[in-house]
Design an enzyme around this catalytic site. Structure first.
Site, PDB file in Angstrom:
ATOM      1  N   PRO A  26      34.534 -11.481 -48.609  1.00  0.00           N
ATOM      2  CG  PRO A  26      34.773 -12.484 -46.524  1.00  0.00           C
ATOM      3  CD  PRO A  26      34.714 -11.144 -47.189  1.00  0.00           C
ATOM      4  CB  CYS A 111      27.653 -17.246 -42.307  1.00  0.00           C
ATOM      5  SG  CYS A 111      27.021 -18.550 -43.407  1.00  0.00           S
TER       6      CYS A 111
END
Length: 380
Positions: A26, A111
């Site tokens: 993603p 992240c």
């Protein structure tokens, strides 16, 4: 071609066979329904949508609801969730189950963006072992009745002095995750330098009952097969390597099947792919927004080709598909794929100190939900 990689058991994530063992990572602003459809046209695998925040999903943020669209024939429907609160994460997964929104849930603990880690989210969170376990446990508990597998993606750690990947892998395994994926960089590295694949091998040795996927520096089919050989991982996660090169999934499928990798496309074929990308984006976003969104892809598609500065600049300013079609017609369709277009692409940046909440590293067992870390919108 017969290789060690081809003798490994087929990759399964819960009830889903993933053959070839390739997952599209993603990527915020990239892996929307249009890009996934484009990539899926080149080969099978698992294609994950953009990061969705659990809070935004539960609160039915309009932009988030638009982002979780899937093609009718897209199976399994794979959604990545970001969250820092076990309660909110559980509610989000329950919503996915109750409303049949996805067939697979991936969880983002990788992240490295400062605005995320500064609040204790993303790659910072696995340092808090008990909190990490609670979030994974909540997702697995809510997904289990529907048979939806939950996977977990994370990094090596916060920095070289605070590695978390082995604990994260074992905890995810113990809490019922169907697979784990490791981006073989620390948060401090962001996307700079070289991914340390030896960490993937270490994780594979530590996590024995579920698949381990490797991520980082896969820019060609050969890179993917080399990663499997060197680390023993069960599959690969491809991110930046497919930017401007969705046909990489065709190459990966051929490589894992033991077939010769097809020749790289000439500029005329690349132009056709670019136009198809624009058309799919227009269906998803409308033509005006699609053209603005496509501008960031231009340098990736045209990298290394003899385009010329003025024409290249024009591609970065397109406002309509008709204008794009005209510009594509000015390219030399016979130009071969340039050798210097291989290798790293997309954002790289430089390494740096990770932004963390005050006192974050004082107690790894503290399971307090970080204040302000919940994000009320999706996409990074």
């Amino acid at each position: 071609m017969t290789t060690e990689a081809l003798t490994k058991p087929a990759l399964r994530i819960g009830p889903h066979a993933v053959d070839p063992p390739v997952v599209l990572a993603p990527m915020a602003g990239i892996t929307n329904i249009a890009f996934r459809q484009l990539c899926r046209g080149y080969g099978a695998g698992l294609y994950v949508c953009e990061m969705i925040t659990s809070r935004a999903l539960v609160e039915r943020h309009p932009g988030t609801l638009h982002m979780i669209r899937f093609d009718e024939d897209e199976r399994p429907r794979s959604m990545q969730l970001y969250g820092v609160d076990p309660v909110t994460m559980g509610r989000a997964v329950r919503m996915i189950v109750d409303e049949d929104l996805a067939d697979h849930v991936d969880m983002n603990f990788g992240c490295p963006v400062p605005k995320v880690t500064r609040q204790g989210g993303g790659a910072a969170l696995p340092f808090k072992r008990r909190l990490f376990a609670s979030i994974v446990r909540a997702a697995v508990r809510e997904a289990a009745p529907a048979g939806i597998p939950v996977t977990v993606k994370f990094r090596v750690g916060i920095d070289a002095d605070h590695t978390t990947f082995l604990d994260a892998g074992r905890i995810a395994e113990e809490e019922g995750a169907a697979a784990v994926a490791l981006h073989a960089r620390t948060a401090a590295q962001r996307y700079s330098g070289t991914a340390d694949w030896t960490r993937i091998a270490e994780l594979k040795q530590a996590v024995r009952t579920i698949p381990v996927l490797g991520n980082g520096d896969i820019f060609s089919a050969d890179d993917a097969l080399r990663m499997v050989r060197e680390t023993g991982c069960d599959g690969v996660v491809v991110g930046r390597g497919c930017l401007g090169r969705p046909w990489l999934f065709r190459d990966l499928e051929a490589m894992f099947a033991g077939r010769p990798v097809p020749p790289a496309p000439r500029l005329g074929e690349v132009a056709g792919v670019l136009l198809r990308h624009a058309e799919l984006l227009a269906d998803h976003l409308g033509e005006d927004k699609a053209c603005r969104d496509l501008r960031k892809h231009m340098s990736w598609y045209l990298r290394g080709f003899p385009v010329g500065n003025d024409l290249r600049r024009s591609f970065g300013l397109i406002t309509s598909i008709a204008e794009l079609t005209d510009l594509l017609g000015r390219l030399d369709a016979s130009a071969p794929f340039p050798s210097d277009a291989e290798g790293p692409r997309g954002r790289q940046g430089s390494a740096g100190k990770v932004a963390l909440p005050a006192g974050w590293l004082n107690d790894a067992e503290d399971d307090t939900v970080p204040a302000g870390a919940e994000i009320d919108h999706s996409g990074g």
